[in-house]
Design an enzyme around this catalytic site. Structure first.
Site, PDB file in Angstrom:
ATOM      1  N   TYR A   1     -23.441  65.667 -27.754  1.00  0.00           N
ATOM      2  CA  TYR A   1     -23.631  66.141 -26.382  1.00  0.00           C
ATOM      3  C   TYR A   1     -23.045  67.544 -26.231  1.00  0.00           C
ATOM      4  O   TYR A   1     -22.196  67.805 -25.390  1.00  0.00           O
ATOM      5  CB  TYR A   1     -22.978  65.159 -25.409  1.00  0.00           C
ATOM      6  CG  TYR A   1     -23.400  65.301 -23.965  1.00  0.00           C
ATOM      7  CD1 TYR A   1     -24.625  65.840 -23.605  1.00  0.00           C
ATOM      8  CD2 TYR A   1     -22.562  64.851 -22.955  1.00  0.00           C
ATOM      9  CE1 TYR A   1     -24.996  65.956 -22.279  1.00  0.00           C
ATOM     10  CE2 TYR A   1     -22.929  64.946 -21.616  1.00  0.00           C
ATOM     11  CZ  TYR A   1     -24.147  65.503 -21.287  1.00  0.00           C
ATOM     12  OH  TYR A   1     -24.513  65.612 -19.964  1.00  0.00           O
ATOM     13  N   SER A   2     -23.511  68.433 -27.103  1.00  0.00           N
ATOM     14  CA  SER A   2     -23.089  69.833 -27.057  1.00  0.00           C
ATOM     15  C   SER A   2     -24.170  70.667 -27.736  1.00  0.00           C
ATOM     16  O   SER A   2     -25.155  70.129 -28.243  1.00  0.00           O
ATOM     17  CB  SER A   2     -21.731  70.028 -27.749  1.00  0.00           C
ATOM     18  OG  SER A   2     -21.788  69.586 -29.094  1.00  0.00           O
TER      19      SER A   2
ATOM     20  N   ASP B   1      -9.709  65.948 -33.853  1.00  0.00           N
ATOM     21  CA  ASP B   1     -10.910  66.283 -33.081  1.00  0.00           C
ATOM     22  C   ASP B   1     -10.580  66.067 -31.608  1.00  0.00           C
ATOM     23  O   ASP B   1     -10.485  64.933 -31.133  1.00  0.00           O
ATOM     24  CB  ASP B   1     -12.072  65.387 -33.526  1.00  0.00           C
ATOM     25  CG  ASP B   1     -13.376  65.704 -32.802  1.00  0.00           C
ATOM     26  OD1 ASP B   1     -13.386  66.622 -31.956  1.00  0.00           O
ATOM     27  OD2 ASP B   1     -14.387  65.038 -33.087  1.00  0.00           O
ATOM     28  N   ILE B   2     -10.387  67.162 -30.878  1.00  0.00           N
ATOM     29  CA  ILE B   2     -10.023  67.088 -29.458  1.00  0.00           C
ATOM     30  C   ILE B   2     -11.293  67.000 -28.626  1.00  0.00           C
ATOM     31  O   ILE B   2     -12.089  67.937 -28.590  1.00  0.00           O
ATOM     32  CB  ILE B   2      -9.202  68.324 -29.032  1.00  0.00           C
ATOM     33  CG1 ILE B   2      -7.946  68.472 -29.890  1.00  0.00           C
ATOM     34  CG2 ILE B   2      -8.815  68.219 -27.558  1.00  0.00           C
ATOM     35  CD1 ILE B   2      -7.129  69.718 -29.571  1.00  0.00           C
TER      36      ILE B   2
ATOM     37  N   GLY C   1     -15.964  62.774 -28.179  1.00  0.00           N
ATOM     38  CA  GLY C   1     -17.259  62.259 -27.756  1.00  0.00           C
ATOM     39  C   GLY C   1     -17.536  60.866 -28.282  1.00  0.00           C
ATOM     40  O   GLY C   1     -16.668  59.988 -28.289  1.00  0.00           O
ATOM     41  N   TRP C   2     -18.773  60.659 -28.745  1.00  0.00           N
ATOM     42  CA  TRP C   2     -19.161  59.363 -29.303  1.00  0.00           C
ATOM     43  C   TRP C   2     -18.854  59.269 -30.800  1.00  0.00           C
ATOM     44  O   TRP C   2     -19.368  58.402 -31.493  1.00  0.00           O
ATOM     45  CB  TRP C   2     -20.645  59.106 -29.047  1.00  0.00           C
ATOM     46  CG  TRP C   2     -20.934  58.750 -27.618  1.00  0.00           C
ATOM     47  CD1 TRP C   2     -20.840  57.508 -27.048  1.00  0.00           C
ATOM     48  CD2 TRP C   2     -21.365  59.630 -26.587  1.00  0.00           C
ATOM     49  NE1 TRP C   2     -21.187  57.580 -25.716  1.00  0.00           N
ATOM     50  CE2 TRP C   2     -21.517  58.869 -25.400  1.00  0.00           C
ATOM     51  CE3 TRP C   2     -21.637  61.007 -26.533  1.00  0.00           C
ATOM     52  CZ2 TRP C   2     -21.924  59.427 -24.194  1.00  0.00           C
ATOM     53  CZ3 TRP C   2     -22.043  61.571 -25.330  1.00  0.00           C
ATOM     54  CH2 TRP C   2     -22.187  60.775 -24.179  1.00  0.00           C
ATOM     55  N   GLY C   3     -18.030  60.189 -31.288  1.00  0.00           N
ATOM     56  CA  GLY C   3     -17.512  60.077 -32.645  1.00  0.00           C
ATOM     57  C   GLY C   3     -18.324  60.720 -33.737  1.00  0.00           C
ATOM     58  O   GLY C   3     -17.919  60.704 -34.898  1.00  0.00           O
TER      59      GLY C   3
ATOM     60  N   CYS D   1     -31.461  73.368 -14.484  1.00  0.00           N
ATOM     61  CA  CYS D   1     -30.673  74.543 -14.098  1.00  0.00           C
ATOM     62  C   CYS D   1     -29.724  74.958 -15.218  1.00  0.00           C
ATOM     63  O   CYS D   1     -29.445  76.147 -15.393  1.00  0.00           O
ATOM     64  CB  CYS D   1     -29.934  74.303 -12.789  1.00  0.00           C
ATOM     65  SG  CYS D   1     -28.549  73.146 -12.863  1.00  0.00           S
TER      66      CYS D   1
END
Length: 416
Positions: A140-141, A177-178, A181-183, A362
């Site tokens: 998600y990035s 890992d800061i 997320g879902w790993g 957007c």
């Protein structure tokens, strides 16, 4: 109301071809007539009044509510025109921008309890929602599109490979890992480099998924995930990575963040920070995004980040700007979401689906038409830790590609 609406919108919209229909039935056109025409309609005078009084907040709200509809084209077509004007902000909204700027420290004040609540607002949604539009690894990035033909899954794998190459991980290294997320990134680093990865998140949904995936891959000894704040984790670590989390830190906590990273990093350690950034200096979070999507979030300018890095005693070794990679990532997410939109409606409701549609559209246009980008900053605590030239990135990526080919297909978690 019709005259006011016409006057202000024609003052703002100078490019493109956009036709407005008002609640009373009046019609008028804005722009210079270039490009594909878009036609929109206000269904209530209340929607018109709200957009005039507070356009940055109200446009998304009236679209969510269904009182502002796109009759010819789509919401992304409408936003492509609205976000491609000579002036980013309508003149009548500038006073509100200044008031928001003066108060931005309040909105971005993220102590531990508030930070956890803000994360839960977005990341603890039903996990099936994210399966509608993310890649199979739930990255998600921003992806890394190495070629124009790359798929979303290709780009997200390339992003993990690119990040790993810059970290120069050695087998057995302790990696933090800061914002894990879902790993997906942590599991990739553990599997491909032999590192011992600790991932931390403030999302209970993401934590459960990450540990389940580690168990499926038989990586529970080398990849562990915890519900923990970056301010509370114990070190030290040979490598630190953070992808897509820094946007939730808040400007008042930049010094705290980088000082903590410096404390956690070994003397010969390497850290890589991957974040959305602004190309044109400090700003404010869009009020609609802050209210409905990312409360407490803020996209920083490099000029806001660099002083905190310097104050923490960290040495910047490399900065890479990823310009349109996130625009392409968001386009893929939007198209995938729209293809399965009815499933989102069943999970939540029509209003939620319109909200998510507006958010993805957007966001994409902010990268494609305006001033957003992604930056990757690599830093160490002393000189000589990373090679003098960037050639090593290509070499490390080649090694990782070889490691990827030697691994069996990934297992999928339920719902993917």
């Amino acid at each position: 109301m019709d005259r006011l609406l016409r006057y202000f919108l024609q003052q703002f919209i100078r490019r493109g071809a956009m036709t407005f229909a008002t609640a009373s039935g009046a019609k008028f056109s804005c722009g210079d007539g270039t490009g594909e025409p878009v036609a929109v309609r206000f269904l209530t005078t209340d929607a018109e009044r709200r957009v005039l009084l507070n356009p940055e907040l109200a446009l998304g709200e009236v679209y969510m509510e269904g009182t502002f509809v796109v009759e010819h084209g789509s919401i992304v077509d409408a936003l492509a025109i609205l976000m491609d004007q000579p002036e980013i902000l309508p003149r009548w909204a500038r006073l509100q921008w200044w008031l928001r700027y003066l108060a931005r420290h309040i909105g971005q004040f993220n102590p531990r309890s508030r930070a956890k609540d803000n994360v839960a607002h977005h990341y603890d949604l039903d996990g099936r929602l994210y399966s509608l539009f993310l890649d199979s690894d739930r990255q998600y990035s921003c992806g890394y599109f190495e070629t124009p033909e790359a798929t979303l899954d290709d780009a997200q794998l390339a992003k993990k490979r690119h990040v790993a190459a810059k970290l120069l991980i050695r087998r057995g290294d302790k990696v933090l890992d800061i914002g894990s997320g879902w790993g997906g990134l942590g599991l990739y680093l553990a599997e491909m480099t032999g590192a011992n990865v600790t991932g931390i998140t403030l999302s209970t949904e993401q934590l459960q998924a990450s540990n389940a995936r580690a168990a499926e891959k038989n990586l529970t000894r080398s990849a562990k995930f915890f519900l923990e704040d970056y301010r509370d984790i114990s070190g030290p670590f040979d490598r630190i990575v953070s992808v897509g989390m820094f946007e939730h830190v808040g400007v008042d906590f930049y010094d705290t963040y980088f000082k903590r990273c410096a404390e956690l990093l070994t003397d010969d350690g390497v850290m890589l920070l991957h974040s959305i950034g602004r190309s044109d200096g400090p700003d404010v979070t869009n009020p609609w995004i802050a209210k409905y999507i990312f409360p407490g979030g803020y996209i920083p300018a490099l000029s806001e980040v660099m002083p905190a890095i310097e104050l923490a005693g960290l040495l910047v070794c490399d900065i890479e700007i990823l310009r349109l990679h996130y625009a392409e990532t968001l386009k893929a997410w939007r198209e995938r979401f729209m293809a399965r939109r009815e499933e989102a409606v069943r999970l939540y409701d029509e209003r939620f689906a319109r909200m998510w549609e507006f958010y993805l559209a957007c966001s994409e246009l902010s990268f494609r038409k305006q001033n957003l980008m992604n930056f990757q900053i690599q830093f160490t605590k002393r000189q000589g830790v990373v090679p003098m030239t960037r050639d090593y990135v290509v070499r490390e990526e080649a090694k990782l590609r070889g490691a990827e080919r030697g691994k069996p297909p990934r297992l999928q978690i339920a719902g993917e």
